[in-house]
Design a protein around this motif. Structure first.
Motif, PDB file in Angstrom:
ATOM      1  N   ALA A  11       0.884  -1.299  -0.011  1.00 36.31           N
ATOM      2  CA  ALA A  11       0.017   0.089   0.012  1.00 36.31           C
ATOM      3  C   ALA A  11       0.739   1.236  -0.009  1.00 36.31           C
ATOM      4  CB  ALA A  11      -1.014   0.076   1.264  1.00 36.31           C
ATOM      5  N   PHE A  12       1.970   1.241   0.876  1.00 38.31           N
ATOM      6  CA  PHE A  12       2.717   2.417   1.007  1.00 38.31           C
ATOM      7  C   PHE A  12       3.508   2.673  -0.539  1.00 38.31           C
ATOM      8  CE2 PHE A  12       6.811   4.659   1.394  1.00 38.31           C
ATOM      9  CZ  PHE A  12       6.413   5.719   2.428  1.00 38.31           C
ATOM     10  N   ALA A  13       3.860   1.696  -1.131  1.00 37.42           N
ATOM     11  CA  ALA A  13       4.794   2.220  -2.449  1.00 37.42           C
ATOM     12  C   ALA A  13       3.634   2.448  -3.507  1.00 37.42           C
ATOM     13  CB  ALA A  13       5.248   0.695  -2.967  1.00 37.42           C
ATOM     14  N   ALA A  14       2.309   2.229  -3.438  1.00 39.74           N
ATOM     15  CA  ALA A  14       1.465   2.618  -4.375  1.00 39.74           C
ATOM     16  C   ALA A  14       0.942   4.032  -4.090  1.00 39.74           C
ATOM     17  CB  ALA A  14       0.277   1.818  -4.268  1.00 39.74           C
ATOM     18  N   GLY A  15       1.196   4.527  -2.870  1.00 40.16           N
ATOM     19  CA  GLY A  15       0.625   5.871  -2.629  1.00 40.16           C
ATOM     20  C   GLY A  15       0.987   6.385  -1.281  1.00 40.16           C
TER      21      GLY A  15
ATOM     22  N   GLY B 215      -3.063  17.047   1.895  1.00 40.59           N
ATOM     23  CA  GLY B 215      -3.554  18.306   1.835  1.00 40.59           C
ATOM     24  C   GLY B 215      -3.981  18.640   0.388  1.00 40.59           C
ATOM     25  N   GLY B 216      -4.476  17.803  -0.482  1.00 38.08           N
ATOM     26  CA  GLY B 216      -4.466  17.767  -1.922  1.00 38.08           C
ATOM     27  C   GLY B 216      -3.490  17.636  -2.969  1.00 38.08           C
ATOM     28  N   ALA B 217      -2.264  17.423  -2.313  1.00 37.28           N
ATOM     29  CA  ALA B 217      -1.129  17.061  -3.240  1.00 37.28           C
ATOM     30  C   ALA B 217      -1.317  15.472  -3.846  1.00 37.28           C
ATOM     31  CB  ALA B 217       0.183  17.500  -2.433  1.00 37.28           C
ATOM     32  N   PRO B 218      -0.826  15.331  -4.883  1.00 39.24           N
ATOM     33  CA  PRO B 218      -0.738  14.075  -5.155  1.00 39.24           C
ATOM     34  C   PRO B 218       0.205  13.146  -4.398  1.00 39.24           C
ATOM     35  CG  PRO B 218       0.520  15.444  -6.831  1.00 39.24           C
ATOM     36  CD  PRO B 218       0.003  16.226  -5.957  1.00 39.24           C
ATOM     37  N   PRO B 219      -0.197  11.854  -4.166  1.00 40.26           N
ATOM     38  CA  PRO B 219       0.377  11.178  -3.143  1.00 40.26           C
ATOM     39  C   PRO B 219       1.915  10.686  -4.104  1.00 40.26           C
ATOM     40  CG  PRO B 219      -1.635  10.105  -3.434  1.00 40.26           C
ATOM     41  CD  PRO B 219      -1.565  11.289  -4.424  1.00 40.26           C
ATOM     42  N   ALA B 220       2.964  10.409  -3.043  1.00 41.12           N
ATOM     43  CA  ALA B 220       4.211   9.914  -3.784  1.00 41.12           C
ATOM     44  C   ALA B 220       4.083   8.215  -4.051  1.00 41.12           C
ATOM     45  CB  ALA B 220       5.309  10.160  -2.981  1.00 41.12           C
ATOM     46  N   ALA B 221       4.789   7.760  -4.823  1.00 41.97           N
ATOM     47  CA  ALA B 221       4.816   6.420  -5.105  1.00 41.97           C
ATOM     48  C   ALA B 221       6.228   5.917  -5.478  1.00 41.97           C
ATOM     49  CB  ALA B 221       3.576   6.076  -6.076  1.00 41.97           C
ATOM     50  N   TYR B 222       6.305   4.952  -5.648  1.00 40.66           N
ATOM     51  CA  TYR B 222       7.502   4.037  -6.237  1.00 40.66           C
ATOM     52  C   TYR B 222       7.057   2.652  -6.725  1.00 40.66           C
ATOM     53  CZ  TYR B 222       8.575   2.678  -1.705  1.00 40.66           C
ATOM     54  OH  TYR B 222       8.407   2.174  -0.198  1.00 40.66           O
ATOM     55  N   ASP B 223       8.063   1.979  -7.401  1.00 41.54           N
ATOM     56  CA  ASP B 223       7.843   0.731  -7.952  1.00 41.54           C
ATOM     57  C   ASP B 223       8.278  -0.487  -7.281  1.00 41.54           C
ATOM     58  OD1 ASP B 223       6.753   1.681 -10.394  1.00 41.54           O
ATOM     59  OD2 ASP B 223       8.765   1.722 -11.319  1.00 41.54           O
ATOM     60  N   ARG B 224       7.602  -1.598  -7.282  1.00 36.10           N
ATOM     61  CA  ARG B 224       7.790  -2.812  -6.575  1.00 36.10           C
ATOM     62  C   ARG B 224       8.095  -3.719  -7.733  1.00 36.10           C
ATOM     63  NH1 ARG B 224       3.370  -4.719  -5.205  1.00 36.10           N
ATOM     64  NH2 ARG B 224       4.012  -6.387  -3.764  1.00 36.10           N
ATOM     65  N   ALA B 225       9.127  -4.856  -7.351  1.00 35.90           N
ATOM     66  CA  ALA B 225       9.467  -5.565  -8.432  1.00 35.90           C
ATOM     67  C   ALA B 225       9.945  -7.087  -7.797  1.00 35.90           C
ATOM     68  CB  ALA B 225      10.688  -5.076  -9.057  1.00 35.90           C
ATOM     69  N   THR B 226      10.010  -7.983  -8.545  1.00 34.91           N
ATOM     70  CA  THR B 226      10.386  -9.375  -8.017  1.00 34.91           C
ATOM     71  C   THR B 226      12.047  -9.647  -8.324  1.00 34.91           C
ATOM     72  OG1 THR B 226       9.757 -10.472 -10.176  1.00 34.91           O
ATOM     73  CG2 THR B 226       8.019 -10.249  -8.480  1.00 34.91           C
ATOM     74  N   PHE B 227      12.526 -10.697  -8.129  1.00 32.29           N
ATOM     75  CA  PHE B 227      13.724 -10.782  -8.631  1.00 32.29           C
ATOM     76  C   PHE B 227      13.934 -11.353  -9.978  1.00 32.29           C
ATOM     77  CE2 PHE B 227      14.799 -11.376  -3.786  1.00 32.29           C
ATOM     78  CZ  PHE B 227      15.947 -10.765  -4.044  1.00 32.29           C
ATOM     79  N   GLY B 228      12.852 -11.698 -10.537  1.00 31.27           N
ATOM     80  CA  GLY B 228      12.560 -12.133 -11.840  1.00 31.27           C
ATOM     81  C   GLY B 228      12.816 -10.748 -12.629  1.00 31.27           C
ATOM     82  N   ASP B 229      12.081  -9.858 -12.234  1.00 30.73           N
ATOM     83  CA  ASP B 229      12.183  -8.367 -12.777  1.00 30.73           C
ATOM     84  C   ASP B 229      13.680  -7.853 -12.465  1.00 30.73           C
ATOM     85  OD1 ASP B 229       9.366  -8.476 -13.333  1.00 30.73           O
ATOM     86  OD2 ASP B 229       9.138  -7.690 -11.428  1.00 30.73           O
TER      87      ASP B 229
ATOM     88  N   VAL C  98      13.374   1.112  -6.372  1.00 31.57           N
ATOM     89  CA  VAL C  98      12.426   0.120  -6.641  1.00 31.57           C
ATOM     90  C   VAL C  98      12.508  -0.986  -5.539  1.00 31.57           C
ATOM     91  CG1 VAL C  98      11.752  -1.998  -8.084  1.00 31.57           C
ATOM     92  CG2 VAL C  98      12.798   0.228  -9.159  1.00 31.57           C
ATOM     93  N   ALA C  99      11.373  -1.124  -5.025  1.00 32.59           N
ATOM     94  CA  ALA C  99      11.638  -2.309  -3.614  1.00 32.59           C
ATOM     95  C   ALA C  99      11.374  -3.680  -4.404  1.00 32.59           C
ATOM     96  CB  ALA C  99      10.465  -1.719  -2.735  1.00 32.59           C
ATOM     97  N   VAL C 100      12.456  -4.531  -4.167  1.00 31.72           N
ATOM     98  CA  VAL C 100      12.359  -5.898  -4.561  1.00 31.72           C
ATOM     99  C   VAL C 100      11.336  -6.690  -3.367  1.00 31.72           C
ATOM    100  CG1 VAL C 100      13.151  -8.169  -4.956  1.00 31.72           C
ATOM    101  CG2 VAL C 100      14.230  -5.820  -5.785  1.00 31.72           C
ATOM    102  N   ASP C 101      10.179  -6.966  -3.725  1.00 32.00           N
ATOM    103  CA  ASP C 101       9.301  -7.499  -2.894  1.00 32.00           C
ATOM    104  C   ASP C 101       9.068  -9.082  -3.099  1.00 32.00           C
ATOM    105  OD1 ASP C 101       7.592  -8.284  -0.998  1.00 32.00           O
ATOM    106  OD2 ASP C 101       6.039  -6.514  -1.390  1.00 32.00           O
ATOM    107  N   ASP C 102      10.193  -9.824  -2.705  1.00 28.22           N
ATOM    108  CA  ASP C 102      10.232 -11.227  -3.124  1.00 28.22           C
ATOM    109  C   ASP C 102      11.116 -12.116  -2.134  1.00 28.22           C
ATOM    110  OD1 ASP C 102       9.848 -13.532  -4.721  1.00 28.22           O
ATOM    111  OD2 ASP C 102      10.928 -12.670  -6.508  1.00 28.22           O
ATOM    112  N   SER C 103      10.995 -13.464  -2.188  1.00 29.73           N
ATOM    113  CA  SER C 103      11.910 -14.119  -1.376  1.00 29.73           C
ATOM    114  C   SER C 103      13.182 -14.296  -2.061  1.00 29.73           C
ATOM    115  CB  SER C 103      11.188 -15.464  -1.294  1.00 29.73           C
ATOM    116  OG  SER C 103      12.353 -16.427  -0.638  1.00 29.73           O
ATOM    117  N   PHE C 104      14.422 -14.099  -1.101  1.00 28.43           N
ATOM    118  CA  PHE C 104      15.643 -14.393  -1.776  1.00 28.43           C
ATOM    119  C   PHE C 104      15.908 -15.696  -2.555  1.00 28.43           C
ATOM    120  CE2 PHE C 104      20.358 -14.843  -1.394  1.00 28.43           C
ATOM    121  CZ  PHE C 104      20.707 -13.591  -2.370  1.00 28.43           C
TER     122      PHE C 104
END
Length: 490
Positions: free
Chosen positions: A275-279, A345-359, A434-440
């Motif tokens: 949820a955090f990465a999305a916004g 306060g009306g500003a657009p949320p910040a966001a960043y990408d998530r990925a897998t080790f395949g990515d 980019v946050a790698v959200d995957d098992s090592f």
């Protein structure tokens, strides 16, 4: 008949115990939020007459003194501990009567600290349990290095002798109840199992199956970093912490949240990393309640920095607040609930990408010079790593930001939680992440990893069998209650 009720604190990997005979009760190593213990005693219809500390704790702020004062119980602390409050001083060999049926014998078991005590519980003339604190754990022992390198060699050897003293003086059927070892960094290695006896530990615990020199060598080789906030716990416990204030903090509007971020304060989003990465609110940090929230927040935060909590609900904030008081972060500066649309306060949320080790594998194959940051601990890195990656353990990242090369940073750990924490921290400082959200394990399966370091490989082959691999002896039978707490009747 004696009943022992464990009170779990999974965020810190610890247990508190309430033992009673149906009338009188004792409590061992209570956490700061001791209302969980008083509620348990009330439900059981028993009166707490004694509160016992096995040692001056290094991983949390005790609730023992405040609990004892509230219920009018005796507060048992080693007579040799230098503390600034009134307590009932106890020493090795002393026997304390608890109610009409329970007797507690004090056993000096140095190793985790110099003055560490264990408490052997006798009922109706039979030895039924021993509360071992940070001494004898399930399959391992407490770590001996928390008082500094000048003490480590003395303490590690004392720990071996303390384990052998318990094994010699107590019957095999004695139930063992440690405080640490359920994920706590106070454990020398990862403890195994949820219950045990002296007899089982004789068969499975390295401290009891290996000679002194072998035990010392294996234990010291296995030690890794521990949270920085530990440095503040001992002094707080020696001074005598009061009862926690768990009342809700003031509510901050978007303007106040922005002001606090710009002032360098920590505004912490408690939602999960997906949820955090999305916004999220730009400049906020992410320590999700779905993982070891308090361990890593306490480890990374500059001590004394004001903390504002952002949660989807007031209950989320209350849960985080409860965890924070356990390590001495007593009052959040403020709170806010809802979601990014309520906080920006009306500003657009910040966001960043998530990925897998395949990515990540595909990106590396593209040859675009990406930066890969490995935030696992040194021992994890030695076992296997991705060649060419930058390695900065999570707890060192705030002080080593300048060492992270320019460019887009792909952050990985072993499972995704720590990568999310670091990705949020870097993103708050303007980095493209980019946050790698995957098992090592996936990285291993994809062939991304270099072979283990020779020393790590040797250590793996020399590691003795664990209790899980060797089987276990019969242990007290747990009964799961409605609130999922184990109730063990001896």
């Amino acid at each position: 008949m004696i009943t022992v009720l464990p009170v779990e604190t999974p965020g810190l990997g610890d247990r508190t115990y309430l033992a009673h005979d149906g009338s009188a009760a004792l409590v061992v190593d209570p956490q700061r939020d001791y209302d969980r213990v008083t509620a348990l005693a009330e439900a059981a219809g028993v009166r707490i007459t004694h509160v016992l500390e096995t040692h001056i704790h290094n991983d949390y702020v005790t609730g023992g003194l405040a609990l004892a004062r509230e219920v009018g119980a005796q507060y048992l602390v080693n007579a040799d501990d230098e503390v600034s409050y009134e307590r009932t001083p106890v020493h090795d060999g002393q026997v304390i009567e608890v109610g009409d049926t329970m007797r507690v014998r004090v056993i000096h078991t140095p190793g985790h600290t110099h003055t560490h005590l264990s408490y052997a519980l006798e009922a109706d003339g039979e030895q039924v349990a021993v509360f071992t604190g940070g001494s004898l754990l399930y399959g391992t022992t407490g770590r001996p290095d928390l008082l500094g390198p000048d003490h480590t060699d003395t303490l590690v050897r004392a720990q071996w002798h303390s384990a052998h003293r318990l094994a010699k003086e107590l019957p095999d059927e004695t139930a063992v109840y440690p405080t640490h070892g359920f994920g706590s960094f106070c454990s020398a290695t990862q403890a195994a199992g949820l219950s045990s006896t002296i007899g089982q530990e004789k068969r499975t615990n390295t401290a009891l199956t290996a000679g002194e020199e072998a035990y010392v060598g294996q234990l010291l080789a296995g030690l890794d970093a521990y949270p920085a906030y530990y440095a503040h716990m001992g002094p707080a416990n020696s001074h005598g912490p009061g009862a926690p204030d768990l009342s809700p903090p003031s509510v901050a509007d978007p303007a106040e949240l922005r002001r606090r971020i710009e002032a360098g304060e920590w505004v912490v989003d408690l939602r999960d990393r997906t949820a955090f990465a999305a916004g999220h609110l730009a400049g906020s940090l992410n320590f999700g309640l779905d993982g070891p929230f308090v361990t890593y927040l306490g480890w990374l935060i500059p001590w004394g920095t004001p903390v504002t909590l952002l949660g989807e609900t007031a209950g989320d904030v209350a849960e985080a607040q409860r965890e924070l008081v356990r390590i001495g972060i007593d009052r959040p500066a403020a709170m806010a609930t809802g979601g990014p649309e309520d906080w920006t306060g009306g500003a657009p949320p910040a966001a960043y990408d998530r990925a897998t080790f395949g990515d990540l594998k595909a990106a590396l194959a593209g040859g675009d010079g990406i930066v890969v940051l490995d935030v696992r601990r040194d021992q994890e890195r030695a076992e296997a790593h991705i060649p060419g990656t930058v390695h900065i353990p999570i707890h060192e990242v705030p002080g080593r930001l300048a060492e992270i090369p320019e460019g887009r940073v792909w952050v990985h750990c072993a499972g995704g939680y720590r990568a999310g924490v670091v990705a949020a921290l870097l993103h708050a400082r303007g980095r493209d992440v980019v946050a790698v959200d995957d098992s090592f394990d996936t990285a291993r399966d994809l062939g991304l990893c270099a072979p283990a370091h020779p020393a790590a490989a040797r250590a793996a082959t020399e590691t003795p069998e664990t209790p899980a691999s060797r089987g276990t002896l019969p242990t007290p039978t747990p009964t799961t209650t409605d609130d999922d707490r184990q109730e063990i009747t001896i």
